[in-house]
Design a protein around this motif. Structure first.
Motif, short mmCIF file in Angstrom:
data_model
loop_
_atom_site.label_atom_id
_atom_site.label_comp_id
_atom_site.label_asym_id
_atom_site.label_seq_id
_atom_site.Cartn_x
_atom_site.Cartn_y
_atom_site.Cartn_z
N GLY A 97 0.25 -1.10 -0.13
CA GLY A 97 0.22 -0.22 -0.31
C GLY A 97 0.84 1.07 -0.19
O GLY A 97 0.16 2.28 -0.14
N HIS A 98 1.62 1.39 0.10
CA HIS A 98 3.11 2.21 -0.09
C HIS A 98 3.96 2.67 -1.34
O HIS A 98 5.11 1.47 -1.12
CB HIS A 98 3.82 2.58 1.25
N ILE A 111 5.50 4.41 16.76
CA ILE A 111 6.25 5.27 16.14
C ILE A 111 5.62 5.33 14.17
O ILE A 111 5.97 5.88 13.06
CB ILE A 111 7.51 5.15 15.82
N GLY A 112 4.86 4.38 14.17
CA GLY A 112 3.72 3.84 12.41
C GLY A 112 4.37 2.76 12.49
O GLY A 112 3.75 2.78 11.21
N GLU A 113 4.58 2.10 12.79
CA GLU A 113 4.78 0.29 12.25
C GLU A 113 3.33 -0.48 11.90
O GLU A 113 2.86 -0.85 11.19
CB GLU A 113 4.97 -0.51 12.99
N MET A 114 2.52 0.27 13.02
CA MET A 114 0.87 -0.20 12.58
C MET A 114 -0.51 0.33 11.32
O MET A 114 -0.25 -0.09 10.33
CB MET A 114 -0.28 -0.28 13.75
N GLN A 115 1.09 1.71 11.21
CA GLN A 115 -0.38 2.44 9.80
C GLN A 115 0.85 2.25 8.68
O GLN A 115 -0.24 1.84 7.68
CB GLN A 115 0.96 3.89 10.29
N LEU A 116 1.91 1.65 8.66
CA LEU A 116 2.82 0.54 7.67
C LEU A 116 2.24 -0.55 7.29
O LEU A 116 1.96 -0.93 6.16
CB LEU A 116 4.14 0.35 8.12
N LEU A 117 2.00 -1.25 8.33
CA LEU A 117 1.26 -2.15 7.65
C LEU A 117 -0.57 -2.10 7.87
O LEU A 117 -1.31 -3.28 6.94
CB LEU A 117 0.63 -3.54 9.27
N LYS A 118 -1.06 -1.13 7.67
CA LYS A 118 -2.60 -1.26 7.56
C LYS A 118 -3.32 -1.46 6.90
O LYS A 118 -4.19 -1.98 6.76
CB LYS A 118 -2.99 0.49 8.14
N PRO A 119 -2.72 -1.25 5.44
CA PRO A 119 -3.57 -1.24 3.94
C PRO A 119 -3.07 -2.51 4.10
O PRO A 119 -4.75 -3.38 3.92
CB PRO A 119 -2.76 -1.09 2.67
N ALA A 120 -2.33 -3.27 4.33
CA ALA A 120 -2.62 -5.15 4.15
C ALA A 120 -3.51 -5.49 5.45
O ALA A 120 -3.91 -6.52 4.91
CB ALA A 120 -1.46 -5.45 4.14
N LEU A 121 -4.07 -5.11 6.32
CA LEU A 121 -4.32 -5.97 7.36
C LEU A 121 -5.34 -5.96 7.09
O LEU A 121 -6.63 -6.43 7.45
CB LEU A 121 -4.07 -5.24 8.93
N ALA A 122 -6.23 -4.66 6.83
CA ALA A 122 -7.39 -3.75 6.47
C ALA A 122 -7.92 -5.13 5.17
O ALA A 122 -9.19 -5.56 5.16
CB ALA A 122 -7.31 -2.49 5.82
N GLY A 123 -7.37 -5.20 4.37
CA GLY A 123 -7.54 -6.11 2.89
C GLY A 123 -8.02 -7.89 3.32
O GLY A 123 -8.96 -8.04 2.88
N LEU A 124 -7.27 -7.26 4.51
CA LEU A 124 -7.09 -9.58 5.10
C LEU A 124 -8.15 -9.48 6.63
O LEU A 124 -9.08 -10.68 5.73
CB LEU A 124 -5.48 -9.31 5.35
N ALA A 126 5.47 -21.17 9.10
CA ALA A 126 5.19 -19.72 8.43
C ALA A 126 5.10 -20.29 7.31
O ALA A 126 4.31 -20.41 6.25
CB ALA A 126 5.99 -18.50 8.31
N GLN A 127 6.57 -20.94 6.10
CA GLN A 127 6.44 -21.88 5.51
C GLN A 127 5.45 -22.83 4.80
O GLN A 127 5.30 -22.94 3.97
CB GLN A 127 7.87 -22.48 4.53
N SER A 128 4.93 -23.43 6.17
CA SER A 128 4.58 -24.85 5.20
C SER A 128 2.31 -24.08 6.01
O SER A 128 1.73 -24.89 5.44
CB SER A 128 4.14 -25.52 6.68
N THR A 129 1.76 -22.79 5.24
CA THR A 129 1.12 -21.98 5.32
C THR A 129 0.44 -20.98 4.27
O THR A 129 2.13 -20.67 3.85
CB THR A 129 0.53 -21.41 7.10
N ASP A 130 -0.38 -20.41 4.56
CA ASP A 130 -0.41 -19.47 3.47
C ASP A 130 -0.82 -17.95 4.00
O ASP A 130 -1.48 -17.74 3.51
CB ASP A 130 -1.93 -20.00 2.18
N THR A 131 -0.12 -18.04 5.15
CA THR A 131 -0.33 -16.82 6.49
C THR A 131 0.60 -15.81 6.36
O THR A 131 1.66 -16.05 6.29
CB THR A 131 -0.62 -17.14 7.82
N TRP A 132 0.16 -14.26 6.46
CA TRP A 132 1.59 -13.08 6.46
C TRP A 132 1.49 -13.54 8.23
O TRP A 132 0.91 -13.84 8.91
CB TRP A 132 0.46 -12.18 6.06
N LEU A 133 2.86 -13.22 8.20
CA LEU A 133 3.43 -13.28 9.69
C LEU A 133 4.44 -12.29 9.84
O LEU A 133 5.49 -12.53 8.98
CB LEU A 133 3.84 -14.31 9.82
N TRP A 134 4.24 -11.31 11.16
CA TRP A 134 4.73 -9.76 11.00
C TRP A 134 5.25 -10.28 12.33
O TRP A 134 4.45 -10.53 12.96
CB TRP A 134 4.19 -8.75 10.56
#
Length: 248
Positions: free
Chosen positions: A41-42, A69-82, A158-166
């Motif tokens: 999203g950036h 400091i903005g880490e959740m803002q950075l992830l916001k587009p991805a998390l909102a879509g998921l 993480a490699q064994s699934t279709d999940t995003w992991l941060w």
């Protein structure tokens, strides 16, 4: 009996060049693979990430100078879509997730799972179980100290699934070795965050990237210190096996 015809040196070289272009990754180039990615999203950040986005089925580290400091803002587009179709798990966040803030970010709060295990070991175990059973589209895990063996276990899960992991860790962890294929350091900047790509598949990113976060002040509603009295409704903590947390 006729002799077998051999390919000309020119055609052999052309075929070799084609293989090199399509199947060989050079360390001087950003990696391109068949791995699934999702745009951050950036746009400026996408340009510097292999395959142009957050990789799925991989451990991605966000190394922050300090929380909020903005880490959740950075992830916001991805998390909102998921969150529109899948659950998103927050494990041991340092702040209370607020319902109204989730809505303002267009996160589906019914699909937000907040886990607050009693120990780091329990938090890591929870993340592994979610990854292994594929019950969530994304996992965001906060940890201060993670042993190399735990990082390897997370990456394998993480490699064994279709999940995003941060995995969100302190900036000091940037000096430690990690199996994570993508490590990003975040520092505060006026109107956004300064992003250093510590590790990626490809050449070193020589200069920090400024990522503007236009609604940074409002976005911090999502994060509130546990020691402060919540001003809005918050998502209740859920047990490890819960599907969706209730609202209070």
């Amino acid at each position: 009996m006729s002799a077998t015809s051999l390919p000309s040196p020119r055609s052999t070289q052309a075929a070799l060049d084609q293989v090199m272009r399509t199947n060989v990754w050079r360390a001087s180039e950003r990696a391109v693979s068949r791995a699934t990615t999702m745009a951050t999203g950036h746009a400026m950040l996408d340009q510097e990430l292999p395959n142009g986005g957050w990789p799925r089925s991989a451990l991605v580290e966000l190394l922050v100078q300090q929380h909020g400091i903005g880490e959740m803002q950075l992830l916001k587009p991805a998390l909102a879509g998921l969150s529109r179709q899948q659950r998103v798990a927050f494990i041991q966040p340092p702040y209370l997730p607020h319902v109204m803030a989730c809505r303002s970010w267009r996160l589906n709060e019914q699909n937000v799972l907040w886990l607050r295990p009693k120990s780091s070991a329990d938090a890591l175990w929870s993340a592994e179980q979610i990854l292994k059973n594929g019950s969530c589209g994304a996992v965001v895990l906060w940890q201060s100290n993670v042993r190399p063996e735990s990082l390897r276990r997370l990456n394998l899960a993480a490699q064994s699934t279709d999940t995003w992991l941060w995995l969100i860790r302190p900036l000091a962890a940037a000096a430690d070795a990690s199996v994570s294929p993508l490590r990003i350091a975040l520092r505060p900047a006026l109107g956004g965050v300064s992003v250093d790509i510590v590790k990626r598949k490809g050449p070193t990113c020589e200069a920090p990237i400024f990522v503007p976060l236009l609604d940074m002040p409002a976005g911090r509603q999502l994060e509130q210190d546990h020691h402060e009295a919540p001003r809005h409704r918050v998502l209740t903590t859920a047990s490890i096996g819960s599907a969706v947390p209730a609202l209070v």
